[in-house]
Motif scaffolding. Structure first.
Motif, PDB file in Angstrom:
ATOM      1  N   SER A  59      10.206  -6.185   6.209  1.00 49.22           N
ATOM      2  CA  SER A  59       9.556  -6.986   5.174  1.00 49.22           C
ATOM      3  C   SER A  59      10.012  -6.597   3.771  1.00 49.22           C
ATOM      4  CB  SER A  59       8.036  -6.843   5.279  1.00 49.22           C
ATOM      5  OG  SER A  59       7.669  -5.480   5.150  1.00 49.22           O
ATOM      6  N   ILE A  60      10.693  -5.465   3.647  1.00 51.84           N
ATOM      7  CA  ILE A  60      11.183  -4.996   2.348  1.00 51.84           C
ATOM      8  C   ILE A  60      12.667  -5.329   2.248  1.00 51.84           C
ATOM      9  CG2 ILE A  60      11.611  -2.975   0.899  1.00 51.84           C
ATOM     10  CD1 ILE A  60       9.122  -1.701   2.125  1.00 51.84           C
ATOM     11  N   LYS A  61      13.008  -6.104   1.219  1.00 50.47           N
ATOM     12  CA  LYS A  61      14.410  -6.441   0.985  1.00 50.47           C
ATOM     13  C   LYS A  61      15.065  -5.248   0.279  1.00 50.47           C
ATOM     14  CE  LYS A  61      17.402  -9.654  -1.401  1.00 50.47           C
ATOM     15  NZ  LYS A  61      17.492 -10.759  -2.331  1.00 50.47           N
ATOM     16  N   VAL A  62      16.227  -4.859   0.735  1.00 50.48           N
ATOM     17  CA  VAL A  62      16.935  -3.713   0.164  1.00 50.48           C
ATOM     18  C   VAL A  62      18.202  -4.190  -0.521  1.00 50.48           C
ATOM     19  CG1 VAL A  62      18.111  -1.540   0.665  1.00 50.48           C
ATOM     20  CG2 VAL A  62      16.027  -2.149   1.910  1.00 50.48           C
ATOM     21  N   ILE A  63      18.395  -3.741  -1.756  1.00 50.91           N
ATOM     22  CA  ILE A  63      19.636  -3.985  -2.476  1.00 50.91           C
ATOM     23  C   ILE A  63      20.259  -2.626  -2.738  1.00 50.91           C
ATOM     24  CG2 ILE A  63      20.710  -4.842  -4.587  1.00 50.91           C
ATOM     25  CD1 ILE A  63      18.477  -6.925  -4.738  1.00 50.91           C
ATOM     26  N   GLU A  64      21.435  -2.453  -2.195  1.00 58.01           N
ATOM     27  CA  GLU A  64      22.157  -1.188  -2.344  1.00 58.01           C
ATOM     28  C   GLU A  64      23.208  -1.377  -3.428  1.00 58.01           C
ATOM     29  OE1 GLU A  64      24.399   1.935   0.641  1.00 58.01           O
ATOM     30  OE2 GLU A  64      23.817  -0.024   1.379  1.00 58.01           O
ATOM     31  N   LEU A  65      23.086  -0.600  -4.505  1.00 55.92           N
ATOM     32  CA  LEU A  65      24.035  -0.708  -5.599  1.00 55.92           C
ATOM     33  C   LEU A  65      25.286   0.095  -5.263  1.00 55.92           C
ATOM     34  CD1 LEU A  65      21.607  -0.309  -8.609  1.00 55.92           C
ATOM     35  CD2 LEU A  65      22.473  -2.413  -7.613  1.00 55.92           C
ATOM     36  N   ASP A  66      26.416  -0.493  -5.487  1.00 57.08           N
ATOM     37  CA  ASP A  66      27.683   0.150  -5.150  1.00 57.08           C
ATOM     38  C   ASP A  66      27.995   1.253  -6.158  1.00 57.08           C
ATOM     39  OD1 ASP A  66      31.143  -0.902  -5.200  1.00 57.08           O
ATOM     40  OD2 ASP A  66      30.194   0.720  -4.110  1.00 57.08           O
ATOM     41  N   ALA A 105      20.462  -5.182 -13.272  1.00 57.65           N
ATOM     42  CA  ALA A 105      20.010  -6.319 -14.083  1.00 57.65           C
ATOM     43  C   ALA A 105      20.271  -7.639 -13.356  1.00 57.65           C
ATOM     44  CB  ALA A 105      20.704  -6.306 -15.447  1.00 57.65           C
ATOM     45  N   LYS A 106      21.406  -7.741 -12.664  1.00 54.31           N
ATOM     46  CA  LYS A 106      21.691  -8.945 -11.864  1.00 54.31           C
ATOM     47  C   LYS A 106      20.638  -9.118 -10.769  1.00 54.31           C
ATOM     48  CE  LYS A 106      26.735  -8.889 -12.357  1.00 54.31           C
ATOM     49  NZ  LYS A 106      28.002  -8.649 -11.621  1.00 54.31           N
ATOM     50  N   ALA A 107      20.252  -8.018 -10.138  1.00 52.57           N
ATOM     51  CA  ALA A 107      19.224  -8.081  -9.085  1.00 52.57           C
ATOM     52  C   ALA A 107      17.878  -8.476  -9.684  1.00 52.57           C
ATOM     53  CB  ALA A 107      19.114  -6.739  -8.367  1.00 52.57           C
TER      54      ALA A 107
END
Length: 145
Positions: A59-66, A105-107
């Protein structure tokens, strides 16, 4: 799901800059806070430097920053001389902070959260929130003009 005044679902971002999220973090603030907000009905996005946890709830969306940057690696090879070590570390920190700020910031823009929580006040978190707030101000001026 919790709705805000505009009848849209509320969302929150938990941003942990320059981090590696492991399974053990689920029992600490970086994992417990997003899980708690999910239970309250928020759409939660977790933004981390690198995700190594395999137990994060779906249920948690994950965004991994490169954070892998070939340019920094090549630069590090040039500064092998000990007198450049401190300058290199400072430069590497600034470059990685700026890169992470832009990606965060994009996220933020993509998610358009009701709440942004930041685990540590790193340079990248301060810059990314400033960019996001600046763009929101510009967006509001454009629609009000």
């Amino acid at each position: 799901m919790v709705k805000n005044n505009n009848s849209e679902y509320k969302s929150m971002i938990f941003f942990w800059p320059l981090s590696i999220f492991k399974d053990v973090e689920l029992k600490k603030d970086p994992g417990a806070i997003p899980i708690g907000f999910t239970k309250l009905g928020y759409k939660v996005t977790l933004i981390v430097g690198k995700m190594e946890s395999t137990k994060i709830p779906s249920s948690i969306k994950v965004i991994e920053l490169d954070q892998n940057n070939q340019f920094l690696y090549e630069l590090a090879k040039r500064f092998n001389n000990p007198k450049y070590v401190i300058k290199h570390k400072i430069f590497k920190y600034l470059i990685s902070s700026i890169k992470e700020s832009i990606n965060a910031a994009k996220a933020f823009i993509k998610v358009d959260p009701s709440i942004i929580l930041i685990e540590h006040a790193e340079l990248s978190s301060i810059i990314s929130v400033a960019i996001y707030k600046f763009l929101i101000i510009l967006k509001n001026r454009k629609f009000n003009a």
